[in-house]
Enzyme design. Sequence first.
Site, PDB file in Angstrom:
ATOM      1  N   GLY A  21      62.678  22.269  63.672  1.00 50.12           N
ATOM      2  CA  GLY A  21      61.786  21.120  63.624  1.00 50.12           C
ATOM      3  C   GLY A  21      61.379  20.806  62.213  1.00 50.12           C
ATOM      4  N   GLU A  25      62.060  26.698  61.715  1.00 55.55           N
ATOM      5  CA  GLU A  25      63.085  26.976  62.711  1.00 55.55           C
ATOM      6  C   GLU A  25      62.752  28.242  63.482  1.00 55.55           C
ATOM      7  OE1 GLU A  25      66.699  27.532  60.534  1.00 55.55           O
ATOM      8  OE2 GLU A  25      66.016  29.362  59.542  1.00 55.55           O
ATOM      9  N   VAL A  26      63.405  28.385  64.645  1.00 54.99           N
ATOM     10  CA  VAL A  26      63.274  29.587  65.461  1.00 54.99           C
ATOM     11  C   VAL A  26      64.674  30.162  65.645  1.00 54.99           C
ATOM     12  CG1 VAL A  26      62.495  30.588  67.643  1.00 54.99           C
ATOM     13  CG2 VAL A  26      61.266  28.639  66.655  1.00 54.99           C
ATOM     14  N   GLU A  90      58.284  37.674  71.073  1.00 56.77           N
ATOM     15  CA  GLU A  90      58.989  38.032  72.302  1.00 56.77           C
ATOM     16  C   GLU A  90      60.058  36.978  72.582  1.00 56.77           C
ATOM     17  OE1 GLU A  90      57.884  38.094  77.103  1.00 56.77           O
ATOM     18  OE2 GLU A  90      56.360  37.657  75.592  1.00 56.77           O
ATOM     19  N   ASP A 134      47.644  22.277  71.707  1.00 54.15           N
ATOM     20  CA  ASP A 134      48.905  21.540  71.838  1.00 54.15           C
ATOM     21  C   ASP A 134      49.660  21.975  73.096  1.00 54.15           C
ATOM     22  OD1 ASP A 134      50.775  19.627  71.136  1.00 54.15           O
ATOM     23  OD2 ASP A 134      51.882  20.954  69.793  1.00 54.15           O
ATOM     24  N   PRO A 137      54.638  20.586  78.217  1.00 57.88           N
ATOM     25  CA  PRO A 137      55.795  21.287  78.798  1.00 57.88           C
ATOM     26  C   PRO A 137      56.728  21.896  77.765  1.00 57.88           C
ATOM     27  CG  PRO A 137      55.369  19.280  80.030  1.00 57.88           C
ATOM     28  CD  PRO A 137      54.441  19.252  78.832  1.00 57.88           C
TER      29      PRO A 137
END
Length: 314
Positions: A21, A25-26, A90, A134, A137
């Site tokens: 984003g 990042e992830v 996690e 925030d 979904p």
Amino acid sequence: MRLEIVDLESRYRIESTLGRGGMGEVLLAFDTRLDRHVAIKRVLGKSVRNAKALQRFLNGAKRVASLNHPNIVQVYDFGMAKDGPFMILEYVRGASLLDRCLEGVIPLDEAVEIICQLCDGLGKAHDAGVVHRDIKPANILMTEEGRPKLNDFDLAKVQTTDSGMTMQGAILGTLDFMPPEQRRNAALVDHRSDLWSLAATFYQIVTGKSPKIIRFSDVPKSLHDVLGKALEEEKSDRYQTPLEFREAIRTSLSTRGGETATAVELGAGECPKCHTPNESQRKFCRECAASLRVPCLECKSEIPIWDKVCGECG
């Protein structure tokens, strides 16, 4: 907060990118020391040079690391790499609740269970003084077993100590799921604001529609009163705790379960079996394929199950 520089690659083997984003990042990684997969969230680019954004990121990591609950994504560690801060999270094997929504409307009983579990997780956070700010979904992850987990506490604040972190007049969050006070000023947000956002999430998963415009005609009738109170304009008129919201939802579901599915109790288009909202002209439910028509007791003409009066014979 001064942190030593950590060499992530000395312990974690990066396998893929889970998301990216504007802030960072992830990554999916394997922890070679503990032999498990983890998610690494990193702040990159211009955000690394934004002192307030970095402080919010690190503060959020520290807060959420203290929350141990099955409905909250756990923070295992956080620190500073050579190119910016990171969190070790996690890894949830599954998808987001938004991905689940894109598959279609979620049956009412399943949606209720998801929201009630999220109330439990949110209650844990609120008891610790942490407000998410925030909830939507996209920020809720679903395990392969169907357990929801609150994620992305990046905008979270601690009510007792964070008053200086939120600028007067600032707006933080996602607009469609943002309560009225948060749209005006992020400094006005408290735990009841999270409940509004959770109710807006509830609306989306049972209707398949964005809460940007909320139409109660799209919602199963058994939820009208519960969602109506949860989405009140004034914070004092809403449910005051996640437990109160959860119990109201459970009560509405148990009341519905003890009733007979008649025209008086069903909203237009509402399936008598799974309570999925349908277009009023449909003859069968789009979710469970149950019949939405019954024969009139007098003239035997086929009429919608939610109609009180036969249009043919009256």
